[in-house]
Design an enzyme around this catalytic site. Structure first.
Site, mmCIF file in Angstrom:
data_model
loop_
_atom_site.group_PDB
_atom_site.id
_atom_site.type_symbol
_atom_site.label_atom_id
_atom_site.label_comp_id
_atom_site.label_asym_id
_atom_site.label_seq_id
_atom_site.Cartn_x
_atom_site.Cartn_y
_atom_site.Cartn_z
ATOM 1 N N GLY A 152 -85.514 15.696 97.712
ATOM 2 C CA GLY A 152 -85.492 17.011 97.344
ATOM 3 C C GLY A 152 -83.899 17.601 97.796
ATOM 4 O O GLY A 152 -83.705 17.515 99.048
ATOM 5 N N THR A 153 -83.075 17.990 96.773
ATOM 6 C CA THR A 153 -81.729 17.700 96.848
ATOM 7 C C THR A 153 -80.753 18.497 96.071
ATOM 8 O O THR A 153 -81.305 19.010 95.213
ATOM 9 C CB THR A 153 -81.416 16.168 96.410
ATOM 10 N N SER A 154 -79.433 18.489 96.438
ATOM 11 C CA SER A 154 -78.652 18.962 95.556
ATOM 12 C C SER A 154 -77.559 18.085 95.472
ATOM 13 O O SER A 154 -76.875 17.501 96.127
ATOM 14 C CB SER A 154 -77.863 20.256 96.152
#
Length: 214
Positions: free
Chosen positions: A14-16
């Site tokens: 779950g990231t950017s």
């Protein structure tokens, strides 16, 4: 004794993540938080993965799926180089990711941004979505944190940025995403790719750009 509930959840990036073209190459950036449900499994994950000498990918989705796909593409590009005695294009690498993601779209959770430099197109960025579509873009953002920064990126991006302008753009974009998104955090990792090679940078959490926090 019953095991904690988070042990039953898949490890998730779950990231950017993002990649941006600038005048001379590309800059890739990512946060470093890996989650397993609500549990933070790793605070310093490296989500920018080398695929070839000047081709890298940013990974979002299932950690296991994206690592496996990256390994496959790295192997195919090594074979490509051996057989043709020539460096692969960034588009070739992106097309391999697209083929694997689309062919297995019902079994994978993998969003990939492929970027790098080659002698034919210079710096280029390709976005491969969860369903396996591939789009060439001047900049691409992905992961859960990207939903918070579409407007910021659209308003601040400009073509032919200098290297320093592009670094600042990537840092500010990711810092905003990490502040708003609970599944993003840790440090910012940067990868600068041009005709001269690859430069890696890391910005610790206490040195991230600060914005209004209420």
């Amino acid at each position: 004794m019953e095991a904690p509930e988070w042990l039953d959840n898949a490890v998730d990036l779950g990231t950017s993540i993002m990649a941006v073209e600038y005048d001379g190459g590309v800059i890739m950036g990512a946060d470093s938080r890996t989650t397993t449900g609500a549990y933070i499994a790793n605070r310093v994950t490296n989500k920018i993965t080398p695929i070839h000498e000047r081709i890298y990918c940013c990974r979002s989705g299932s950690a296991a799926d994206t690592q496996a796909i990256s390994d496959y593409v790295r192997y195919y590009l090594e074979m490509h180089t051996s057989e043709l005695c020539d460096e692969p294009d960034v588009k070739t690498a992106a097309s391999l990711f697209q083929l694997l993601c689309y062919s297995n779209k019902n079994n994978l959770m993998a969003g990939i941004i492929v970027a790098g430099w080659d002698k034919h197109q210079g710096g280029s960025v390709y976005n491969i979505s969860l369903g396996g579509s591939m789009v060439k873009q001047p900049f691409a953002i992905g992961g859960s944190g990207s939903t918070y920064i579409y407007g910021y990126c659209d308003s601040k991006f400009k073509p032919k940025m200098t290297k320093d302008e592009c670094i600042e753009f990537v840092q500010n974009s990711l810092a905003l995403a990490m502040f708003r998104d609970g599944s993003s955090g840790g440090v910012i990792r940067l990868c600068i790719i041009d005709k001269n090679g690859v430069e890696r940078k890391m910005i610790p959490g206490n040195n991230l750009p600060r914005f209004w926090e209420g």
